[in-house]
Design a protein around this motif. Structure first.
Motif, PDB file in Angstrom:
ATOM      1  N   VAL A  53     -14.838  12.728 -24.026  1.00  0.00           N
ATOM      2  CA  VAL A  53     -15.912  12.779 -22.847  1.00  0.00           C
ATOM      3  C   VAL A  53     -15.699  11.558 -22.184  1.00  0.00           C
ATOM      4  N   ASP A  54     -16.017  11.985 -20.787  1.00  0.00           N
ATOM      5  CA  ASP A  54     -15.809  11.171 -19.561  1.00  0.00           C
ATOM      6  C   ASP A  54     -14.284  10.552 -19.389  1.00  0.00           C
ATOM      7  N   ARG A  55     -13.349  11.182 -20.039  1.00  0.00           N
ATOM      8  CA  ARG A  55     -11.923  10.929 -19.783  1.00  0.00           C
ATOM      9  C   ARG A  55     -11.312  12.454 -19.572  1.00  0.00           C
ATOM     10  N   ASP A  56     -11.528  13.219 -20.368  1.00  0.00           N
ATOM     11  CA  ASP A  56     -11.023  14.669 -20.226  1.00  0.00           C
ATOM     12  C   ASP A  56     -11.882  15.538 -20.025  1.00  0.00           C
ATOM     13  N   PHE A  57     -13.241  15.540 -20.232  1.00  0.00           N
ATOM     14  CA  PHE A  57     -14.293  16.374 -19.943  1.00  0.00           C
ATOM     15  C   PHE A  57     -15.569  15.659 -19.694  1.00  0.00           C
ATOM     16  N   TYR A  58     -16.574  16.617 -19.179  1.00  0.00           N
ATOM     17  CA  TYR A  58     -17.543  15.761 -18.386  1.00  0.00           C
ATOM     18  C   TYR A  58     -19.023  16.332 -18.778  1.00  0.00           C
ATOM     19  N   LEU A  59     -20.053  15.647 -18.900  1.00  0.00           N
ATOM     20  CA  LEU A  59     -21.299  16.250 -19.414  1.00  0.00           C
ATOM     21  C   LEU A  59     -21.857  16.276 -18.023  1.00  0.00           C
ATOM     22  N   THR A  60     -23.058  17.260 -18.225  1.00  0.00           N
ATOM     23  CA  THR A  60     -23.890  17.091 -16.831  1.00  0.00           C
ATOM     24  C   THR A  60     -24.937  16.015 -16.983  1.00  0.00           C
ATOM     25  N   LYS A  61     -25.222  15.379 -15.948  1.00  0.00           N
ATOM     26  CA  LYS A  61     -26.206  14.264 -15.972  1.00  0.00           C
ATOM     27  C   LYS A  61     -27.480  14.495 -16.346  1.00  0.00           C
ATOM     28  N   LYS A  62     -28.144  14.024 -17.020  1.00  0.00           N
ATOM     29  CA  LYS A  62     -29.737  14.089 -17.062  1.00  0.00           C
ATOM     30  C   LYS A  62     -30.284  14.519 -15.818  1.00  0.00           C
ATOM     31  N   ILE A  63     -30.930  15.642 -15.584  1.00  0.00           N
ATOM     32  CA  ILE A  63     -31.722  16.071 -14.420  1.00  0.00           C
ATOM     33  C   ILE A  63     -33.246  15.373 -14.690  1.00  0.00           C
ATOM     34  N   SER A  64     -33.639  15.084 -13.470  1.00  0.00           N
ATOM     35  CA  SER A  64     -34.910  14.207 -13.373  1.00  0.00           C
ATOM     36  C   SER A  64     -35.950  15.234 -13.435  1.00  0.00           C
ATOM     37  N   TYR A  65     -36.962  15.044 -13.861  1.00  0.00           N
ATOM     38  CA  TYR A  65     -38.197  15.896 -13.790  1.00  0.00           C
ATOM     39  C   TYR A  65     -39.436  14.953 -13.358  1.00  0.00           C
ATOM     40  N   GLU A  66     -40.197  15.763 -12.804  1.00  0.00           N
ATOM     41  CA  GLU A  66     -41.473  15.038 -12.693  1.00  0.00           C
ATOM     42  C   GLU A  66     -42.611  14.928 -13.796  1.00  0.00           C
ATOM     43  N   VAL A  67     -43.052  13.914 -14.363  1.00  0.00           N
ATOM     44  CA  VAL A  67     -43.853  13.789 -15.379  1.00  0.00           C
ATOM     45  C   VAL A  67     -45.189  14.140 -15.044  1.00  0.00           C
ATOM     46  N   ILE A  68     -45.558  15.239 -15.702  1.00  0.00           N
ATOM     47  CA  ILE A  68     -47.128  15.857 -15.437  1.00  0.00           C
ATOM     48  C   ILE A  68     -48.008  15.252 -16.348  1.00  0.00           C
ATOM     49  N   LYS A  69     -49.084  14.319 -15.666  1.00  0.00           N
ATOM     50  CA  LYS A  69     -50.010  13.615 -16.690  1.00  0.00           C
ATOM     51  C   LYS A  69     -50.698  14.556 -17.109  1.00  0.00           C
ATOM     52  N   LYS A  70     -51.092  14.509 -18.380  1.00  0.00           N
ATOM     53  CA  LYS A  70     -51.868  15.243 -19.197  1.00  0.00           C
ATOM     54  C   LYS A  70     -53.167  14.566 -19.470  1.00  0.00           C
ATOM     55  N   CYS A 108     -12.836  22.842 -13.900  1.00  0.00           N
ATOM     56  CA  CYS A 108     -13.220  21.575 -13.006  1.00  0.00           C
ATOM     57  C   CYS A 108     -13.079  20.452 -13.379  1.00  0.00           C
ATOM     58  N   ASN A 109     -12.778  19.963 -14.690  1.00  0.00           N
ATOM     59  CA  ASN A 109     -12.572  18.864 -15.258  1.00  0.00           C
ATOM     60  C   ASN A 109     -11.945  17.878 -14.175  1.00  0.00           C
ATOM     61  N   GLU A 110     -10.582  18.416 -13.785  1.00  0.00           N
ATOM     62  CA  GLU A 110      -9.697  17.655 -13.279  1.00  0.00           C
ATOM     63  C   GLU A 110     -10.384  17.258 -11.758  1.00  0.00           C
ATOM     64  N   TRP A 111     -11.015  18.121 -11.179  1.00  0.00           N
ATOM     65  CA  TRP A 111     -11.671  17.903  -9.797  1.00  0.00           C
ATOM     66  C   TRP A 111     -12.773  16.562  -9.949  1.00  0.00           C
ATOM     67  N   VAL A 112     -13.425  16.732 -11.125  1.00  0.00           N
ATOM     68  CA  VAL A 112     -14.462  15.622 -11.298  1.00  0.00           C
ATOM     69  C   VAL A 112     -13.733  14.489 -11.379  1.00  0.00           C
ATOM     70  N   THR A 113     -12.550  14.456 -12.201  1.00  0.00           N
ATOM     71  CA  THR A 113     -11.888  12.997 -12.331  1.00  0.00           C
ATOM     72  C   THR A 113     -11.410  12.696 -10.973  1.00  0.00           C
ATOM     73  N   LYS A 114     -11.115  13.617 -10.109  1.00  0.00           N
ATOM     74  CA  LYS A 114     -10.551  13.174  -8.821  1.00  0.00           C
ATOM     75  C   LYS A 114     -11.814  12.567  -7.999  1.00  0.00           C
ATOM     76  N   PHE A 115     -12.887  12.950  -8.193  1.00  0.00           N
ATOM     77  CA  PHE A 115     -13.947  13.012  -7.148  1.00  0.00           C
ATOM     78  C   PHE A 115     -14.597  11.462  -7.453  1.00  0.00           C
ATOM     79  N   TYR A 116     -14.400  11.184  -8.762  1.00  0.00           N
ATOM     80  CA  TYR A 116     -14.914   9.728  -8.969  1.00  0.00           C
ATOM     81  C   TYR A 116     -14.076   8.696  -9.078  1.00  0.00           C
ATOM     82  N   PRO A 117     -14.327   7.769  -8.398  1.00  0.00           N
ATOM     83  CA  PRO A 117     -13.138   6.801  -8.193  1.00  0.00           C
ATOM     84  C   PRO A 117     -12.837   5.623  -9.456  1.00  0.00           C
TER      85      PRO A 117
END
Lengths: 208, 270, 208
Positions: B151-168, C74-83
């Motif tokens: 992870v973060d070298r050969d493949f990537y995760l989607t980053k945590k997407i923000s949401y609006e906290v709804i006050k209950k 798309c991995n290679e493109w992401v790698t390329k995009f981030y410095p």
């Protein structure tokens, strides 16, 4: 040249893998090496915006660029899904409350005299909004300061029938350091040495 | 060959010497040392330990681990650690231990072979060979692990997407009452407002009564003193109420008025 | 009851707003309050998997649940995009990790016995902080040394569902000449062509 569909996939992956909003210009610059015309980029971004408009996440333009965020009608569900963090009361709030509880009726000036620091209006406001304290009256001295006391709601919300059921001072006078530590007091003391923590406390005060 | 592109190294490159030993340029390396001539320091720094170095010596000369030519390897090994010492590389004690082990094996091999009861030869190299083989397995395994997609070298995760906290409409979280009393006690000690032996059981009752009286006074202008004194509360209850009134007068929160000497006493907010 | 489309939107928003993989069970439990049948949840998740299969991000099942990740092409493109370059781990760290992976549960002393050198505390610390390894317990011998094992996070970080998917230790054969090149010396020589990488590597080793 890259196919339009591939470019779209790549832009999606960039937007989703970024922790920050991405500017259109950054994407255009990135693809200019591949000789992708910049109007095509703009077109694709608009398409992605439409593609995701009915989904759980939407592409939004914010001041620093584009980013995905949870669609409006899902916010309440997401909020519900994540366990709430237990609310942490600031030391300042706890001290103010302790003085109102044990030395009521009491004025702000008297609280400040004991604590040695001024009491933030936010703390009083929070406690009043929560209906844990109320204004009993105004003291007949210059400035006519409000006199505070606890409410029935405070007792109710803490499952007490009367203030007499509160832990007695005598019970705790004999507490060892270790026990006090377990109660979290020394932890607070430690926190006060740490400015960043204090800042957090202060933030909480504003929120409450 | 330079691993760190700093000026000092560049200069070294220009001046040809491989390394400096005790301030002197180091030009001669042992002839039978299998070493790319421009990689001295880097090579010596790159070993992960004595087993790694031994493995390198064996592999680089195409020896079979099982044949382990102890005499040759020992000689080279010692040359290497001498170099390391001269270059003042941080030399782990493990390297010295291995040198001693090699020397021991070498001397044992020189002794006449003594056959034991089973008739099998007890090869003094056996243990070292076993260790080398085991180390090699895991070294290879570490390379395999490193080549896995990560992870973060050969493949990537989607980053945590923000949401609006709804006050209950949640209930406020309660405070820890135990903590509250400790905090209060500490405040009192801090200000010497109250020494510990002054703490009385009635403390809260008086305070609570004071608040009750203040509440009563909010609705009516005047309250008969007797209304506050509730006889059903018993003697201690009466004392508490009385103390509460006195305390409130002292705090200038209420006024006590009496028309005549023997008329009723009334209380009003100040 | 909630409409299927709304449930789908909500599940999408949950998956995208989470910083860790989500288990199907968590989603089922969450919706059980709304009386959503659990087989419908499974159906929707499969639909989302298909919906996104052609997009820049794909839904993927890993050891600790479902998560979205950038689609493979798309991995290679992401790698390329981030410095910024990804963290490179030292050989010492990788060897230590390999021993923990293949010989777990294992103590530090046992790792040192195989490697022939002491294991630096920084390496253990880095692996623990990365949450690739955890302390499984303490061995009942003098000094009570910690026993280490790998975590689900380690599997997730490598897109593995279980340790069984790792290359087998037994598959490891005698090293070929080519592989020797990859080891130690020649690897270092190769690296030296890329000075910035090496410098980073060197820095990392010092920090860990």
């Amino acid at each position: 040249m890259l196919e339009k569909n591939k470019i779209k996939k790549i832009i999606e992956s960039l937007l989703f893998s970024s922790s920050y909003p991405i500017k259109v210009k950054e994407i255009k610059d990135f693809f200019s090496e591949e000789k992708v015309p910049s109007n095509l980029i703009q077109e694709i971004i608009s398409e992605i915006e439409i593609d995701y408009s009915k989904s759980g996440v939407n592409l939004r333009k914010v001041s620093s660029g584009y980013r995905f965020q949870v669609s409006e009608d899902c916010n309440e569900w997401v909020t519900k899904f994540y366990p709430e963090k237990p609310q942490k009361y600031s030391r300042a709030l706890m001290e103010t409350l302790a003085l109102i509880v044990y030395k009521q009726p009491i004025t702000r000036t008297e609280i400040e005299a004991v604590r040695g620091v001024s009491v933030s209006s936010n703390i009083i406001k929070t406690l009043l909004e929560r209906e844990w304290i109320k204004i009993l009256g105004y003291k007949d001295v210059p400035g006519k300061p409000a006199i505070f006391g606890t409410t029935k709601e405070f007792l109710d919300s803490h499952n007490l029938l009367s203030l007499n059921q509160l832990p007695k001072l005598d019970d705790i006078v004999e507490l060892s350091d270790q026990e006090i530590h377990q109660l979290g007091l020394l932890e607070d003391k430690k926190n006060s040495d740490n400015q960043s923590n204090d800042q957090e406390d202060f933030k909480n005060e504003n929120i409450h | 060959m330079d691993i760190k592109p700093d000026a000092h190294k560049d200069q070294k490159k220009i001046n040809v010497p491989l390394a400096y030993v005790k301030g002197q340029p180091y030009l001669n390396i042992p002839k039978d040392l299998y070493l790319p001539p421009d990689a001295l320091e880097v090579v010596l720094e790159s070993f992960e330990g004595p087993l790694d170095l031994l493995l390198y010596l064996i592999k680089s000369q195409n020896f079979d681990i099982l044949e382990l030519p102890v005499a040759k390897i020992t000689e080279q090994y010692i040359q290497y650690i001498d170099l390391m010492k001269e270059l003042k590389l941080e030399l782990a004690a493990e390297y010295m231990l291995m040198a001693a082990t090699l020397a021991e094996i070498k001397s044992k091999l020189l002794l006449p072979v003594i056959e034991d009861d089973s008739g099998e030869e007890d090869d003094p190299r056996a243990e070292l060979i076993r260790r080398l083989q085991e180390y090699e397995r895991y070294k290879k395994a570490s390379l395999n692990l490193d080549s896995l997609k990560r992870v973060d070298r050969d493949f990537y995760l989607t980053k945590k997407i923000s949401y609006e906290v709804i006050k209950k409409d949640e209930e406020y979280q309660n405070v820890d009452l135990e903590k509250l009393v400790v905090i209060f006690h500490k405040l009192m000690q801090q200000t010497k407002f109250l020494s510990p032996h002054d703490v009385k059981k009635e403390f809260l009752s008086v305070r609570e009564k004071m608040t009750l009286i203040m509440n009563m006074l909010k609705s009516d202008d005047y309250i008969d003193f007797k209304e506050i004194l509730k006889f059903e509360e018993g003697k201690s209850g009466l004392i508490v109420s009385f103390l509460a009134i006195l305390e409130l007068i002292k705090l200038a929160m209420i006024d006590c008025v009496q028309a005549n000497y023997d008329s009723s006493i009334f209380i009003k907010l100040k």
